[in-house]
Design a protein around this motif. Structure first.
Motif, PDB file in Angstrom:
ATOM      1  N   TYR A  68     -16.898   2.252  -7.581  1.00 59.49           N
ATOM      2  CA  TYR A  68     -16.505   2.902  -6.336  1.00 59.49           C
ATOM      3  C   TYR A  68     -17.745   3.152  -5.481  1.00 59.49           C
ATOM      4  O   TYR A  68     -18.791   3.581  -5.987  1.00 59.49           O
ATOM      5  CB  TYR A  68     -15.810   4.230  -6.613  1.00 59.49           C
ATOM      6  N   SER A 113      -5.069  -4.839  -8.436  1.00 57.31           N
ATOM      7  CA  SER A 113      -4.571  -3.540  -7.987  1.00 57.31           C
ATOM      8  C   SER A 113      -5.698  -2.525  -8.052  1.00 57.31           C
ATOM      9  O   SER A 113      -6.640  -2.658  -8.834  1.00 57.31           O
ATOM     10  CB  SER A 113      -3.380  -3.070  -8.836  1.00 57.31           C
ATOM     11  N   GLY A 114      -5.612  -1.528  -7.205  1.00 50.35           N
ATOM     12  CA  GLY A 114      -6.644  -0.502  -7.181  1.00 50.35           C
ATOM     13  C   GLY A 114      -6.216   0.670  -6.329  1.00 50.35           C
ATOM     14  O   GLY A 114      -5.200   0.620  -5.623  1.00 50.35           O
ATOM     15  N   THR A 115      -6.994   1.730  -6.362  1.00 44.77           N
ATOM     16  CA  THR A 115      -6.667   2.962  -5.658  1.00 44.77           C
ATOM     17  C   THR A 115      -7.865   3.450  -4.864  1.00 44.77           C
ATOM     18  O   THR A 115      -8.975   3.535  -5.398  1.00 44.77           O
ATOM     19  CB  THR A 115      -6.223   4.055  -6.648  1.00 44.77           C
ATOM     20  N   ASP A 116      -7.647   3.737  -3.583  1.00 43.01           N
ATOM     21  CA  ASP A 116      -8.667   4.338  -2.711  1.00 43.01           C
ATOM     22  C   ASP A 116      -8.431   5.836  -2.621  1.00 43.01           C
ATOM     23  O   ASP A 116      -7.283   6.303  -2.631  1.00 43.01           O
ATOM     24  CB  ASP A 116      -8.591   3.761  -1.294  1.00 43.01           C
ATOM     25  N   VAL A 131       0.852  -1.192   0.000  1.00 41.29           N
ATOM     26  CA  VAL A 131       0.000   0.000   0.000  1.00 41.29           C
ATOM     27  C   VAL A 131       0.885   1.237   0.000  1.00 41.29           C
ATOM     28  O   VAL A 131       1.701   1.441   0.906  1.00 41.29           O
ATOM     29  CB  VAL A 131      -0.919   0.026   1.235  1.00 41.29           C
ATOM     30  N   VAL A 170      -4.857   9.559  -0.816  1.00 42.30           N
ATOM     31  CA  VAL A 170      -4.954   8.505  -1.819  1.00 42.30           C
ATOM     32  C   VAL A 170      -4.096   7.341  -1.357  1.00 42.30           C
ATOM     33  O   VAL A 170      -3.025   7.538  -0.768  1.00 42.30           O
ATOM     34  CB  VAL A 170      -4.500   9.027  -3.209  1.00 42.30           C
ATOM     35  N   GLN A 171      -4.557   6.115  -1.599  1.00 34.42           N
ATOM     36  CA  GLN A 171      -3.786   4.915  -1.295  1.00 34.42           C
ATOM     37  C   GLN A 171      -3.863   3.970  -2.490  1.00 34.42           C
ATOM     38  O   GLN A 171      -4.944   3.492  -2.845  1.00 34.42           O
ATOM     39  CB  GLN A 171      -4.324   4.218  -0.031  1.00 34.42           C
ATOM     40  N   HIS A 172      -2.709   3.719  -3.097  1.00 36.40           N
ATOM     41  CA  HIS A 172      -2.646   2.783  -4.213  1.00 36.40           C
ATOM     42  C   HIS A 172      -2.196   1.431  -3.683  1.00 36.40           C
ATOM     43  O   HIS A 172      -1.170   1.335  -2.985  1.00 36.40           O
ATOM     44  CB  HIS A 172      -1.674   3.274  -5.283  1.00 36.40           C
ATOM     45  N   LYS A 173      -2.950   0.380  -4.018  1.00 31.38           N
ATOM     46  CA  LYS A 173      -2.723  -0.947  -3.447  1.00 31.38           C
ATOM     47  C   LYS A 173      -2.454  -1.960  -4.555  1.00 31.38           C
ATOM     48  O   LYS A 173      -3.160  -1.993  -5.562  1.00 31.38           O
ATOM     49  CB  LYS A 173      -3.944  -1.378  -2.628  1.00 31.38           C
ATOM     50  N   ARG A 174      -1.425  -2.783  -4.315  1.00 29.45           N
ATOM     51  CA  ARG A 174      -1.062  -3.827  -5.270  1.00 29.45           C
ATOM     52  C   ARG A 174      -1.043  -5.166  -4.551  1.00 29.45           C
ATOM     53  O   ARG A 174      -0.172  -5.428  -3.727  1.00 29.45           O
ATOM     54  CB  ARG A 174       0.313  -3.540  -5.884  1.00 29.45           C
ATOM     55  N   THR A 201     -13.840   3.517  -2.507  1.00 26.49           N
ATOM     56  CA  THR A 201     -13.036   2.314  -2.699  1.00 26.49           C
ATOM     57  C   THR A 201     -13.794   1.219  -3.436  1.00 26.49           C
ATOM     58  O   THR A 201     -15.041   1.190  -3.422  1.00 26.49           O
ATOM     59  CB  THR A 201     -12.567   1.782  -1.330  1.00 26.49           C
TER      60      THR A 201
END
Length: 283
Positions: free
Chosen positions: A204, A160-163, A114, A140-144, A186
């Motif tokens: 979202y 993967s996605g971004t909150d 994250v 913002v939090q980008h998660k892989r 999210t």
């Protein structure tokens, strides 16, 4: 967990505690996703002991022990001029014996990285006592996530996605109270460990994170948190999360948080209630 142990002191005592930086632990502790705030919730506060004239940071190690699973998180964050925060966390989710029952193999591991950024845009949670305006930050939090093949097999849309989120935090010194509300946009399944979007929903949605804590002594904060979560996968309903916590400031630089946490049903296995333990160091 609403994990900030604040020094609700007189103005003179407050000045003595600053030591060229923030009041005692007003940078919060580290959430599971690495940003400053609570354990479940991300707050508007900026990590570290820096003021608007310096740079600070924090590191954390967290364990959530549940009846059928274990979640570990470690990482760090840097705060710049009490205005901008950059954070990172690595999460590891051990399925233990449940992995075999789910057809994944005993001890199967889900993990994700994250990467976060946060900007304070208005207010001051501590020093704005003469105003009703809370401290407000956007982030913002980008998660892989790893295990993309498994994520897609259970109906996940992406690995993967971004909150995106907006957080508001207010410290009420006269009441020894800290409150926070965060709206997160999210698609994440189990905060991203099971991917983003799914066969039940791939848009979202706005989710709420709330925290409240009462300082019962100079070093001990008691409180509770809640976090709503989307349910995008047909094979397993995702429940909202709750906790009751105690945060203890052992020193200015070191804090310990323990909590009872209820994560509901995870991957069809109900009753996931257990212990949360987090260690945090700051500078």
């Amino acid at each position: 967990m609403a994990l900030v142990a604040l020094s609700f002191a007189t103005p003179v005592a407050a000045r003595e505690l600053r030591e060229g930086g923030k009041l005692l632990l007003t940078g919060g502790v580290s959430s599971l996703e690495g940003a400053a705030g609570g354990g479940l919730a991300t707050w508007s506060v900026i990590a570290g002991d820096e003021t608007d004239a310096g740079i600070g940071g924090a590191v954390h190690a967290t364990l959530v022990a549940l009846p059928d699973f274990d979640l570990k998180s470690y990482g760090g964050a840097v705060g710049i001029f009490d205005r901008v925060e950059f954070s990172y966390a690595h999460q590891s989710f051990d399925t233990r014996a449940a992995g075999a029952a789910l057809g994944l193999g005993r001890g199967f591991i889900f993990s994700q990285d994250v990467f976060g950024a946060k900007l304070r845009v208005a207010g001051d949670a501590v020093y704005g006592q003469d105003s009703l305006l809370p401290q407000i930050s956007v982030g913002v939090q980008h998660k892989r996530a790893a295990q993309e093949a498994v994520i897609r097999a259970v109906g996940g849309g992406s690995a993967s996605g971004t909150d995106f989120y907006v957080a508001a935090t207010k410290v009420i010194l006269a009441r020894s109270l800290v409150v926070n509300a965060t709206v997160r946009f999210t698609k994440a399944n189990q905060t991203g460990l099971l991917g983003f979007g799914g066969d039940k929903g791939n848009r979202y949605t706005a989710q709420l994170e709330g925290s409240a804590g009462l300082l019962v002594s100079r070093r001990l904060l008691l409180g509770a948190e809640m976090r709503t979560r989307p349910s995008n996968l047909r094979f397993a309903r995702e429940d909202d999360a709750y906790d009751l916590f105690a945060a203890y400031a052992a020193t200015r630089r070191f804090s310990l948080t323990a909590a009872y946490v209820d994560l509901g049903s995870i991957a069809t296995i109900k009753g996931q209630r257990g212990a949360f333990l987090s260690l945090r160091g700051s500078f």
